[in-house]
Design an enzyme around this catalytic site. Structure first.
Site, mmCIF file in Angstrom:
data_model
loop_
_atom_site.group_PDB
_atom_site.id
_atom_site.type_symbol
_atom_site.label_atom_id
_atom_site.label_comp_id
_atom_site.label_asym_id
_atom_site.label_seq_id
_atom_site.Cartn_x
_atom_site.Cartn_y
_atom_site.Cartn_z
ATOM 1 N N GLU A 91 0.735 -1.392 0.050
ATOM 2 C CA GLU A 91 0.088 -0.058 0.012
ATOM 3 C C GLU A 91 0.759 1.217 0.069
ATOM 4 O O GLU A 91 0.304 2.309 -0.351
ATOM 5 C CB GLU A 91 -0.724 0.026 1.318
ATOM 6 C CG GLU A 91 -1.867 -0.949 1.151
ATOM 7 C CD GLU A 91 -3.226 -1.001 -0.016
ATOM 8 O OE1 GLU A 91 -3.749 0.274 -0.021
ATOM 9 O OE2 GLU A 91 -3.107 -1.678 -0.758
ATOM 10 N N SER A 492 -53.049 -21.908 37.761
ATOM 11 C CA SER A 492 -52.983 -22.193 39.118
ATOM 12 C C SER A 492 -51.442 -22.040 39.620
ATOM 13 O O SER A 492 -51.244 -22.041 40.943
ATOM 14 C CB SER A 492 -53.212 -23.609 39.397
ATOM 15 O OG SER A 492 -54.731 -23.853 39.028
#
Length: 865
Positions: A91, A492
C-alpha cells in the site's frame, strides 16, 4: 540580438516565476480555505474503534460474539513485523520516508492516467491518507476530499509516530467478509492468529484492501493469487524477505477457510441460542446498541453449558412427544426445483441454501427426497452425509404414524408410506435412529419442528444466576424467546402468591376454608368458577386447597383478604410491575398474563426464605480496557479485605437483601407446595431431594405450567401454542411440564445436590389431621397425620375454628335455632374484600345475620356432593 534574446528569456522567466508565485498563492489559498474547518486529527490519539463484544461461559469458554464490524483490536507492538511489512509493501512502500503524502507516487499515478487516457486509474494515497479518509473524512471521490486528506495526513505525521499511524491503519482497514483489521481477517480467512501467519498468508491479507468486495478467495481465486504474488515481490524488492522465500511462497496454493482448507472459527462456537440472544437484548437496552455491538465488551454469562444442554433436550423431547402424539404431519420445510435435483452437487448446493431448516437441534439434519419407491420408501440426500452405494432411505413404516394436513386445515387419511407425506424435491428433517444397547445405526427417521412451543428456565435461588434458559424448540426456526418474551396466563401456578398473602394475614396452613359453589356478578355476566374436578368438597384446610389446587377455595381466600392485597404481593415478588395487576378475582386463579422468567424468579423467593433475588444472565461485564462496568453480585464480604483472619474463622457474606416476605410464611408456603409434589397435582415429580412446586393449567388447557424448586435451584416450564388454543383434554401441567422438570432436575441434583428446606425461627411444629385441621397428639400416625408448622402465637383450632367463606353465599342446609336454613347465591363484585357479615333468609321468611367466618361446628357446607 543578444539583448533581444536575453530580454525574451527574461520575460519568459518572469512569467514563469510570476505564474509559479500565483500558483503557490492559489494553492496556498485552497489549502487555507479547505484547512479551516477540518475535523481535529488529534482525536485519533484517543482512537477507540468498534470491536467485537464477546460472551463467555462461567468456565471462561467463548460461547458467542456480537459485532457490527467484526474487529479484534491489536496494539501495534503486538502486530508481527511480517504483517506490517506486507501491508507497507502493498500500500505505501515509501511509508517510512515521506511526511504524509508521496509526491513520487502522485506523479506516477498522474502519468499513468495520462498515458492510458484515463483507462489506468490508480490511487496514490499513502497509509496516513487512508487513515484520515477512513476515520475522519468520507469516501467521496472529489478533489475537495483529496485536498482535505492531504492536509490531515500531513498534520497526522506531526502528531503521531509512524508505528502509531500503522497501528491505526492495520486495526481499521476493511478486508472483506465483514472483517475489519488484520487480526479479525487472519481469523476469518485462515483461522489463525497474526503470529501464526506464513508470508504468503500475510501477503494475501495485504492484497485485500485494493478491492475487498471483489477479491474473494474462492470466486476470484486467480485474481487474489496474482495480487498476493505481487505483494510478495514487493516485499522481496523492499528487502523484507529474500528471493528464495519469495519464490517458495508464491508457488504455494491459495488456501482459505472459505475454500474449506481450514476449519472456520465459527464452527468452534456453539450455535447461537436463546440464552446469548437474551443477553444481547438485555445489554443492548442497558448499555445501548452502539456500545454493545462495538464496545469490545467482555461478558461473563451465568449459563452452565451442561445444564443448558440438559434443559434444551428436556424441553425439545416434551414438545416433540406431544406433537407426535397428535399424529399430524406438517414437516415439509421447502421444495427444491426439479432442475436442481439432477446431480449431487446441484442438490447439495440447493439444500445448503435452505435457511429455514433448524440445524441447531442435536442429531437433526436437513435432507431432500430424491426418490419415492412403489413400496412407500424414500431415498434421501442428507446435508453433510456422503452418499453410499445403496443410498440413504427412510422406510414406509416411519411415516405411518402421521396424517397429512391439507391446505384447508383438514386432515387426510393416515399415511401408508413417505409419499403420502412428501414428494420428490421436498426438504425435510431427519435423524438417525440408533440402538439403545450399543448405539449402532438402525435407520433414518422423519422429524418435524413441533407446532406447540414452550419455555424453560432454571436459576440459583440465592444468587439469581440463571443457569439454563430455553425459549422454544429451536432458536434457528424461531428466535422468539418464550421464557422471557411470551406473555401467558400462569393459571394455578399463581395460587401460591394468594396463599402466601393469606398466611401473612392471620391464616395458618390449617385454617378451614369453605369449598362450595360461587356465583359472581361481573360486567360480562354471571361468573360461576369451578374446581378442575367439577366437584365441591365443603370445609377444607388451607393446605389441601393448594395441594389439590382448589379454585373455589382460592377465590374465597382472595375475596377475604382482598384482591388489592393479592396484587400487592404479586407485584412485590415481581410477577407484575407495580400497579400492573388488576384486582379482579379471576386473576387470583392466574388469569392475568406474565412471563415464565418472572414466575421462576418469584418462586426463588419462596425457596430462599423470603429474600429478594434479582434474576440475571450475566455475572460481570468489562469494557475494552478491562474495567468492570457491571457486577451482579452486590453482597458484602465481611473480612475479605483483611490480610489475615483469626484462626478457625472465615469471611462472612452479608446478603444485604430486602426481605419481601416473612421467613415463617416462606417456610409454610414451601411446606404446602411440598404437599403439592407429594400428594397433589405435582406428584409426578420423582427426585431424591425435597422438592416444592405448583402446577398450572389454564382454561381449556391453553397453557400448562410447572414451577418447582429444591433448596438451591428453582426451575419452571410452560407449554402452549404461540396463538393460544387448547392442548387437549389430557393436557395438564403435571403430565406435560413435570417430566421436563424431572429430566432437568435429575442432572441439577447430581451437580448441585439439595437439602431439606431450612426451618426458620419464630414457629413450632404440631401434628394435625390434614383433612379436618384438628390438632393431634404427638404420637399420632397415619395417612391423615401431618406435622404442620405454626407461627408462634397461633394455634390449630380444629373443629372449633372458623371457616373462611369470603363473604359468598352457598347452597347449604344447616340448622339455626332448629329452623332449616337455605342460603341464597348473592352475586359479589369482582374485587376487594368481603363484607363483615351476611344476611340470609330462612325457610319461614325470617332474616338471619351470619358472621363472615361461620363457626366450623355450626355451619356445614354440605360435604362432598
Amino acid at each position: 540580438m543578444f539583448r533581444f534574446i536575453l530580454s525574451f528569456f527574461g520575460t519568459i522567466f518572469s512569467l514563469l516565476v510570476t505564474g509559479m508565485l500565483f500558483g503557490f498563492l492559489i494553492l496556498g489559498g485552497v489549502f487555507w480555505a479547505y484547512g479551516r474547518d477540518l475535523p481535529s486529527h488529534e482525536q485519533l490519539t484517543q482512537y477507540a474503534p468498534k470491536t467485537i463484544s464477546r460472551v463467555y461461559s462461567g468456565e471462561g469458554r467463548l460461547i458467542d460474539e456480537f459485532a457490527q464490524e467484526r474487529r479484534l483490536f491489536v496494539p501495534g507492538e503486538e502486530i508481527p513485523d511480517l504483517v506490517k511489512q506486507a501491508f507497507v509493501s502493498a500500500e505505501d512502500k515509501n511509508f517510512y520516508q515521506h511526511s504524509g503524502y508521496d509526491m513520487r507516487g502522485i506523479v506516477a499515478a498522474a502519468r499513468d492516467a495520462v498515458v492510458s487516457r484515463g483507462e489506468n486509474l490508480r490511487g496514490a494515497s499513502t497509509i496516513p491518507q487512508q487513515v484520515t479518509k477512513n476515520l475522519l473524512l468520507s469516501s467521496d471521490r472529489t478533489v475537495e476530499r483529496k485536498v482535505k486528506e492531504l492536509i490531515l495526513a500531513t498534520r497526522l505525521e506531526q502528531s503521531l509516530t509512524k508505528d502509531q499511524i500503522l497501528e491505526l491503519y492495520l486495526n481499521e482497514i476493511f478486508l472483506g467478509q465483514n472483517s475489519y483489521g488484520v487480526a479479525a481477517a487472519a481469523q476469518t480467512y485462515f483461522n489463525k492468529t497474526l503470529a501464526e501467519l506464513e508470508p504468503h498468508e500475510a501477503a494475501t491479507l495485504a492484497a485485500m484492501p485494493q478491492a475487498p468486495g471483489r477479491y474473494h478467495p474462492v470466486r476470484a481465486k486467480d485474481r487474489v493469487t496474482e495480487r498476493r504474488n505481487y505483494v510478495l515481490r514487493e516485499m522481496w524488492q523492499n528487502g523484507y524477505i529474500d528471493e528464495a522465500t519469495m519464490k517458495a511462497e508464491s508457488a504455494k496454493p491459495l488456501r482459505s477457510v472459505q475454500n474449506g482448507d481450514f476449519e472456520a472459527f465459527e464452527e468452534k462456537l456453539p450455535p447461537r441460542d436463546y440464552f446469548t440472544d437474551e443477553i444481547r437484548r438485555q445489554l443492548s437496552e442497558e448499555f445501548g446498541e452502539d456500545e454493545f455491538f462495538g464496545g469490545g465488551l467482555t461478558i461473563r454469562a451465568t449459563v452452565e453449558p451442561q445444564m443448558q444442554s440438559v434443559a434444551s433436550d428436556a424441553l425439545r423431547e416434551a414438545l416433540e412427544d406431544y406433537d407426535r402424539s397428535r399424529g399430524i404431519w406438517h414437516g415439509v420445510i421447502a421444495t427444491i426445483p426439479e432442475e436442481q435435483l439432477g446431480s449431487e452437487a446441484d442438490w447439495r448446493a440447493a439444500l445448503f441454501d435452505v435457511k429455514d431448516a433448524p440445524r441447531d437441534v442435536p442429531g437433526w439434519m436437513p435432507a431432500v427426497i430424491l426418490e419415492l419407491s412403489d413400496s412407500g420408501n424414500a431415498r434421501i440426500g442428507i446435508e453433510g452425509i456422503e452418499e453410499d452405494a445403496d443410498g440413504h432411505w427412510v422406510p414406509a413404516k416411519d411415516a405411518q404414524w402421521a396424517r397429512p394436513e391439507r391446505e384447508d386445515g383438514s386432515l387426510g387419511p393416515r399415511a401408508n408410506g413417505v409419499g403420502d407425506l412428501a414428494q420428490r424435491g421436498d426438504v425435510v428433517m431427519v435423524r438417525a435412529m440408533t440402538s439403545d444397547s450399543d448405539g449402532s445405526f438402525i435407520r433414518w427417521t422423519l422429524r418435524q419442528v413441533p407446532e406447540v412451543q414452550g419455555g424453560f428456565m432454571a436459576m440459583d435461588v440465592n444468587t439469581g444466576r440463571v443457569l439454563a434458559m430455553q425459549g422454544g424448540f429451536s432458536y434457528q426456526s424461531s428466535v422468539f424467546n418464550r421464557a422471557t418474551q411470551a406473555m401467558r396466563q400462569p393459571g394455578s401456578s399463581f395460587k401460591p402468591f394468594v396463599y402466601a398473602a393469606a398466611l401473612d394475614d392471620r391464616y395458618t396452613p390449617a385454617t378451614i376454608v369453605v369449598d362450595e359453589e360461587i356465583a359472581i356478578n361481573t360486567p360480562d355476566g354471571l361468573w360461576r368458577p369451578k374446581n378442575a374436578s367439577n366437584r365441591t368438597y365443603g370445609p377444607t384446610p388451607l393446605r389441601t386447597g393448594i395441594e389439590q389446587s382448589r379454585n373455589l377455595m382460592t377465590i374465597r381466600v382472595a375475596q377475604d383478604i382482598g384482591m388489592n392485597t393479592v396484587a400487592d404481593y404479586a407485584e412485590r415478588f415481581g410477577v407484575y410491575d407495580e400497579g400492573e395487576m388488576k384486582p379482579f378475582l379471576a386473576n387470583s386463579l392466574g388469569a392475568q398474563e406474565t412471563t415464565l422468567f418472572r414466575m421462576v424468579a418469584a418462586y426463588a423467593m419462596f425457596a430462599n426464605g423470603g429474600e429478594r433475588v434479582e434474576p440475571t444472565l450475566v455475572d460481570r461485564v468489562q469494557d475494552r480496557l478491562g474495567r468492570t462496568v457491571y457486577r451482579h453480585d452486590q453482597r458484602d464480604c465481611v473480612g475479605c479485605s483483611q490480610n489475615a483472619l483469626p484462626a478457625g474463622s472465615s469471611p462472612e457474606i452479608d446478603t444485604n437483601r430486602e426481605r419481601v416476605m416473612d421467613a415463617v410464611t416462606a417456610y409454610q408456603i414451601t411446606s404446602m407446595m411440598e404437599g403439592v409434589v407429594k400428594r397433589g397435582s405435582g406428584k409426578g415429580v420423582n427426585l431424591p431431594v425435597p422438592i416444592a412446586g405448583k402446577t398450572g393449567t389454564t382454561n381449556d388447557a391453553k397453557d400448562v405450567w410447572f414451577v418447582g424448586f429444591s433448596s438451591n435451584i428453582v426451575a419452571g416450564c410452560y407449554l402452549g401454542y404461540d396463538q393460544p388454543r387448547t392442548l387437549g383434554k389430557n393436557a395438564y401441567g403435571g403430565t406435560l411440564c413435570v417430566p421436563v422438570f424431572n429430566a432437568f432436575m435429575r442432572e441439577a441434583v447430581r451437580e448441585y445436590g439439595g437439602t431439606r428446606f431450612k426451618v426458620p425461627e419464630g414457629g413450632y411444629f404440631r401434628k394435625i389431621d390434614r383433612f379436618t385441621g384438628a390438632p393431634l397428639s404427638s404420637d399420632a400416625s397415619g395417612d391423615n397425620v401431618i406435622s404442620e408448622f405454626f407461627r408462634n402465637g397461633t394455634v390449630p383450632l380444629g373443629s372449633g375454628m372458623q371457616a373462611i367463606d369470603g363473604g359468598f353465599e352457598a347452597k347449604i342446609m344447616p340448622k339455626v335455632e332448629g329452623i332449616p336454613l337455605t342460603l341464597k347465591e348473592l352475586p359479589q363484585s369482582s374485587s376487594g374484600g368481603g363484607s363483615r357479615a351476611k344476611t340470609v333468609t330462612t325457610s319461614s321468611g325470617k332474616k338471619k345475620v351470619i358472621p363472615q367466618k361461620a363457626d366450623f361446628g355450626t355451619l356445614s357446607s354440605g360435604g362432598l356432593y
